[in-house]
Write a protein that holds these residues in place. Structure first.
Motif, mmCIF file in Angstrom:
data_model
loop_
_atom_site.group_PDB
_atom_site.id
_atom_site.type_symbol
_atom_site.label_atom_id
_atom_site.label_comp_id
_atom_site.label_asym_id
_atom_site.label_seq_id
_atom_site.Cartn_x
_atom_site.Cartn_y
_atom_site.Cartn_z
ATOM 1 N N CYS A 109 -6.774 -2.273 4.968
ATOM 2 C CA CYS A 109 -5.599 -2.778 4.268
ATOM 3 C C CYS A 109 -5.315 -4.193 4.722
ATOM 4 O O CYS A 109 -4.293 -4.760 4.387
ATOM 5 C CB CYS A 109 -4.388 -1.909 4.558
ATOM 6 S SG CYS A 109 -3.808 -2.086 6.243
ATOM 7 N N ALA A 110 -6.215 -4.766 5.530
ATOM 8 C CA ALA A 110 -6.046 -6.110 6.104
ATOM 9 C C ALA A 110 -4.910 -6.162 7.112
ATOM 10 O O ALA A 110 -4.517 -7.230 7.550
ATOM 11 C CB ALA A 110 -5.863 -7.172 5.019
ATOM 12 N N GLY A 111 -4.382 -5.025 7.491
ATOM 13 C CA GLY A 111 -3.235 -4.988 8.408
ATOM 14 C C GLY A 111 -3.547 -5.517 9.795
ATOM 15 O O GLY A 111 -2.706 -6.134 10.437
ATOM 16 N N ARG B 54 0.687 1.893 4.860
ATOM 17 C CA ARG B 54 -0.681 1.505 5.196
ATOM 18 C C ARG B 54 -1.541 1.213 3.961
ATOM 19 O O ARG B 54 -2.717 0.890 4.103
ATOM 20 C CB ARG B 54 -1.346 2.590 6.047
ATOM 21 C CG ARG B 54 -1.130 2.422 7.537
ATOM 22 C CD ARG B 54 0.141 3.017 8.028
ATOM 23 N NE ARG B 54 0.310 2.786 9.473
ATOM 24 C CZ ARG B 54 1.389 3.104 10.157
ATOM 25 N NH1 ARG B 54 2.421 3.644 9.548
ATOM 26 N NH2 ARG B 54 1.458 2.866 11.453
ATOM 27 N N CYS B 56 -1.131 -1.272 2.281
ATOM 28 C CA CYS B 56 -1.319 -2.718 2.309
ATOM 29 C C CYS B 56 -0.826 -3.318 3.615
ATOM 30 O O CYS B 56 0.269 -3.008 4.064
ATOM 31 C CB CYS B 56 -0.565 -3.345 1.141
ATOM 32 S SG CYS B 56 -0.864 -5.106 1.016
ATOM 33 N N GLY B 57 -1.636 -4.181 4.199
ATOM 34 C CA GLY B 57 -1.248 -4.851 5.434
ATOM 35 C C GLY B 57 -0.327 -6.030 5.201
ATOM 36 O O GLY B 57 0.210 -6.602 6.128
ATOM 37 N N ILE B 58 -0.145 -6.404 3.931
ATOM 38 C CA ILE B 58 0.656 -7.587 3.646
ATOM 39 C C ILE B 58 1.997 -7.213 3.039
ATOM 40 O O ILE B 58 2.991 -7.864 3.282
ATOM 41 C CB ILE B 58 -0.086 -8.563 2.700
ATOM 42 C CG1 ILE B 58 -1.420 -8.928 3.323
ATOM 43 C CG2 ILE B 58 0.697 -9.832 2.480
ATOM 44 C CD1 ILE B 58 -2.572 -8.193 2.738
ATOM 45 N N PRO B 140 2.900 -5.847 10.834
ATOM 46 C CA PRO B 140 3.011 -4.961 9.656
ATOM 47 C C PRO B 140 3.143 -3.464 10.016
ATOM 48 O O PRO B 140 3.097 -3.106 11.175
ATOM 49 C CB PRO B 140 1.680 -5.210 8.948
ATOM 50 C CG PRO B 140 0.721 -5.628 10.010
ATOM 51 C CD PRO B 140 1.528 -6.350 11.035
ATOM 52 N N HIS B 141 3.276 -2.674 8.954
ATOM 53 C CA HIS B 141 3.278 -1.211 9.047
ATOM 54 C C HIS B 141 4.504 -0.629 9.739
ATOM 55 O O HIS B 141 4.402 0.023 10.774
ATOM 56 C CB HIS B 141 2.016 -0.706 9.757
ATOM 57 C CG HIS B 141 0.753 -0.987 9.015
ATOM 58 N ND1 HIS B 141 0.722 -1.223 7.673
ATOM 59 C CD2 HIS B 141 -0.523 -1.059 9.443
ATOM 60 C CE1 HIS B 141 -0.518 -1.436 7.302
ATOM 61 N NE2 HIS B 141 -1.295 -1.354 8.342
#
Lengths: 411, 419
Positions: A109-111, B54, B56-58, B140-141
């Motif tokens: 997810c590129a996280g 989770r 998307c990390g953005i 993130p997350h």
């Protein structure tokens, strides 16, 4: 079953599972000398890139020498090295551009890239890792398309056998790998990983997906996703799990590699012990409330308002190995337990299925060995290892390879 | 036929075909998928709160808010305190702000032959990341939102820190992005007024003008937004008219044969979502003026996205004033969610546009979960009859470099698109 529990207990209490914070004077003296030699060699070697001058970048970003030295002491401590190593860590940071890093994104997810590159981490961590040493990173680099593919080819060739390969994301094995392909030739993630890892000095799996399969591998695992260690064999491999992985731990691994030419000491799941040697619970700011039997019983209750322990709300801190409680997130502004949400155990294998956050411990599919609360909590690690769906044998072999590097001295 | 591979967050493949020196078609393919909707099936509804961010990390926080609102909509009546609502909104704003900075300095800059401004992208995003972490624990997350409110118990100390992070970000914006007081910037009504300012945004806009690209990248000129809150309005813009009544039930997904991304349409039409759509539906004077000149072109799209930062920063500052810390963070719902047999949906404005979640709960578990992301609206591959929004914007251009720029003005995120 008792045999198995005994076996796991043995493994858990074995040397490999112990964190030794003091290995004795002669060990450190010896290591110090080896590091000095290593850094001397690096200094005369060609930089992997000459994009930036380290001290210039620091000052351009408003980081003065004092800030930098503060960071150096913190990093030295995090790597569990005595203070005498500080000057060497500082030197290693300045020599970052001698260690080429290639970063691949697979089923993700590129996280972790986000955590590393953009959203998180003390400034110096970012400067050190993000800007100076990354030879190839799909998201960050300016090049795209065919140009980027060529850049990757070049990096592999130029730094053959020397680069650290960071991998973010899991590897989908279903449908012959067609759930994830890359490039004009539609190379599968599996083939891509195999090709790029072949000439790496070591492979670093970053984040829950790359280490243990993460979310894509959660039941029913529609794409048959696996972690990097399930497919990459015969290479020194290191896992930095968590969702996202903490940038401080990524930096720690790289600095350790520059400093010593080796991977840091690993646990049985190939995680660096400096970061995963203790449980969240061990250093949790709410631990005193656990010991005093003061719990949040329901969201928003008096306990929640008073920052009581979240164990009964399903916090997985007692069985999760990670250093979040010390390092925290976003320049140490906060961490999940700090906002009363508890730990979801994201640095442990299969945590999505085994104990997704909302199920309190009693309903989780893992059981603590019999005993009082404190005992069961302390031995949760055992339950975890028993429950881990991944063959311990694989790890034993892999750690042996990693371990050899640690013991065997220079590269 | 030329192929172009784009590295964004993940990867998309653009397959161009040319006729007489112009792009006459382009196929957009997304080449990886994780099957998140499949994974959600059979899991406890509350597990969605930790799984969905989770995706998307953005824009994981937008997914968290979409999830919690979808679950809450399964109730006939559920109470959420104003405090919890404001906290959710603030965090959503911060996530959008940090995204736009990164997009502008990391993605758009190199396309104009400029060096990526990594530190300019990082500094404000870090500040906003810290602001999110105050409420969410990490970024993130984050998973701090729960059915019935939020888990965090914030204090005045947190508010002071928050104000500092916002003020510092405003300072950065005024110094670097558009050199003027943010209040003045907000009141601009004429495109010419921003063109005469100093700063990175006017610089880019002037370059577009100098190159004569103002009208490149036009698509259907149809806009839609579903996420409604104190900052954004709901509605669609079709044939120069705004309609306020739009229904999530009328949004449909259809499969693609070549890509993992499904196409999304509203009553059989493709619509553009995102900052430009939001500004048009909200009738923002400056963006309306730019649109009047150049329609839905790359100029208007870039301006709208960066300009949105200013609005969100000042809006966030005023939202904080409305926070009443004595209110409860969480109000326990009458029934536990596992006792519900129900379905619900939500729509949230994420950085790239409207994000929709639909959930069905049966026998204590998720029976079905559908996620429709903003990039699906903008970047989907269309069908036999009609091309998708970004496809339409690229058709007719005469080279792939310009096409790449146009494509990226939509702010691509492939991990979201396929999930």
């Amino acid at each position: 079953m008792p045999d198995r529990i005994e076996g796991v207990k043995k493994l858990f209490t074995s040397r490999s599972a112990r964190v030794e914070t003091n290995k004795g004077e002669s060990y450190y003296n010896d290591l110090f000398e080896r590091c000095q030699t290593r850094l001397r060699e690096l200094r005369v070697s060609q930089p992997a890139n000459d994009r930036l001058d380290f001290s210039e970048v620091l000052s351009n970003n408003g980081v003065d020498r004092r800030d930098f030295m503060k960071w150096v002491s913190a990093t030295t401590a995090m790597l569990m090295l005595p203070p005498m190593f500080s000057p060497l860590v500082a030197e290693a940071a300045e020599l970052m551009n001698r260690a080429p890093v290639i970063w691949l994104e697979l089923q993700d997810c590129a996280g972790n890239s986000e955590a590393l590159l953009r959203s998180d981490g003390p400034k110096i961590d970012e400067i050190v890792l993000d800007i100076i040493s990354l030879e190839f990173h799909e998201t960050l680099q300016a090049a795209a398309g065919f140009q980027a593919e060529k850049q990757l080819e070049d990096a592999i060739k130029t730094f053959k056998g020397k680069y650290l390969l960071f991998v973010e994301g899991s590897v989908p094995m279903g449908m012959n790998g067609q759930y994830g392909t890359i490039g004009a030739g539609a190379e599968t993630f599996y083939d891509h990983l195999m090709r790029v890892s072949k000439d790496a000095a070591a492979v670093v799996a970053v984040g829950a997906c790359a280490t243990f399969g993460g979310i894509p591998a959660a039941a029913p695992n529609p794409t048959q996703a696996v972690g990097v260690m399930d497919v990459v064999k015969g290479k020194p491999l290191i896992n930095i799990p968590a969702c996202p992985a903490n940038p401080a731990n990524m930096v720690g691994v790289v600095i350790h590699y520059i400093l010593t030419g080796q991977l840091p000491e690993l646990d049985s799941l190939l995680r660096p012990k400096f970061a995963f040697g203790y449980r969240i619970h061990d250093n949790c700011e709410r631990r005193a409330h656990f010991d005093a039997g003061e719990y949040v019983e329901e969201w928003g209750d008096e306990g929640a308002k008073n920052n009581f322990c979240l164990y009964k709300m399903g916090c997985k801190g007692p069985m999760t190995f990670n250093n979040c409680s010390i390092i925290r997130y976003n320049e140490a502004v906060n961490w999940p337990i700090g906002v009363g949400r508890g730990c979801i155990g994201c640095s442990e294998p299969d945590f999505w299925d085994k104990y997704a956050y909302e199920r309190p411990m009693a309903n989780a599919k893992i059981k603590a060995p019999a005993g009082g609360v404190e005992k069961s909590v302390d031995e949760f690690g055992l339950g975890l290892l028993t429950a881990a769906g991944i063959g311990i044998g694989i790890h034993a072999i892999a750690s042996a390879i990693g371990g050899k590097k640690e013991d065997g001295g220079a590269e | 036929m030329i192929k172009l591979i784009e590295k964004i967050e993940g990867e998309a493949k653009l397959n161009f075909s040319f006729q007489e020196g112009r792009i006459d078609d382009v196929q957009v393919d997304f080449m990886s998928s994780r099957g998140i909707e499949e994974i959600l099936k059979g899991k406890s509804p509350l597990d969605a709160l930790v799984i969905n961010p989770r995706v998307c990390g953005i824009c994981g926080h937008a997914h968290l808010i979409a999830t919690v609102q979808a679950l809450e909509s399964c109730y006939e009546d559920i109470k959420i305190s104003k405090k919890a609502k404001i906290i959710r909104e603030l965090t959503l704003n911060f996530e959008i702000i940090q995204n736009h900075f990164k997009w502008f300095y990391l993605t758009i800059f190199p396309l104009f032959g400029l060096k990526q401004e990594i530190m300019k992208a990082l500094h404000p995003s870090q500040l906003m990341g810290k602001a999110i972490a105050l409420f969410g624990g990490q970024y993130p997350h984050t998973s701090y939102a729960i059915v019935g409110g939020v888990a965090c118990e914030i204090t005045n100390m947190d508010i002071i820190k928050l104000q500092r992070y916002i003020d510092e970000t405003i300072g950065f914006f005024e110094k670097n992005v558009a050199n003027a007081d943010i209040q003045t910037l907000q009141k601009l009504e004429n495109t010419a007024d921003i063109m005469t300012k100093q700063g990175d945004l006017p610089d880019i806009l002037r370059t577009i003008e100098k190159n004569g690209w103002q009208k490149l990248g036009k698509s259907y000129d149809r806009f839609i937004a579903f996420g409604e809150n104190s900052c954004f309005a709901k509605g669609k813009l079709l044939n120069a008219r705004i309609y306020r009544n739009v229904f999530v039930e009328d949004v449909r997904e259809s499969d693609s044969t070549t890509s993992f991304a499904k196409s999304v349409h509203y009553l059989d039409r493709y619509y553009e979502v995102g900052p430009l759509a939001r500004a048009m539906i909200k009738k923002n004077p400056l963006i309306k003026d730019a649109h009047g000149r150049y329609e839905d072109s790359m100029f208007t799209r870039i301006l709208a996205r960066v300009y949105e930062i200013a609005g969100l920063l000042t809006h966030s500052r005023s939202l904080i004033e409305e926070l009443d810390l004595s209110e409860p963070s969480y109000i326990k719902p009458d029934i536990d969610i596992s006792q519900l047999n129900s379905s619900g949906s939500s729509a949230v404005e994420a950085a790239r546009g409207t994000l929709i979640h639909k959930v069905e709960i049966e026998n204590s578990v998720i029976k079905n979960y559908e996620i429709i992301t903003p990039t699906q609206w903008n970047l989907c591959g269309g069908d036999n009859k009609n091309r998708g929004v970004s496809q339409k914007a690229m058709i007719g251009l005469n080279n792939t470099d310009i096409a790449e720029l146009v494509f990226k003005t939509f702010d691509v995120c492939s991990v979201c698109t396929t999930h």
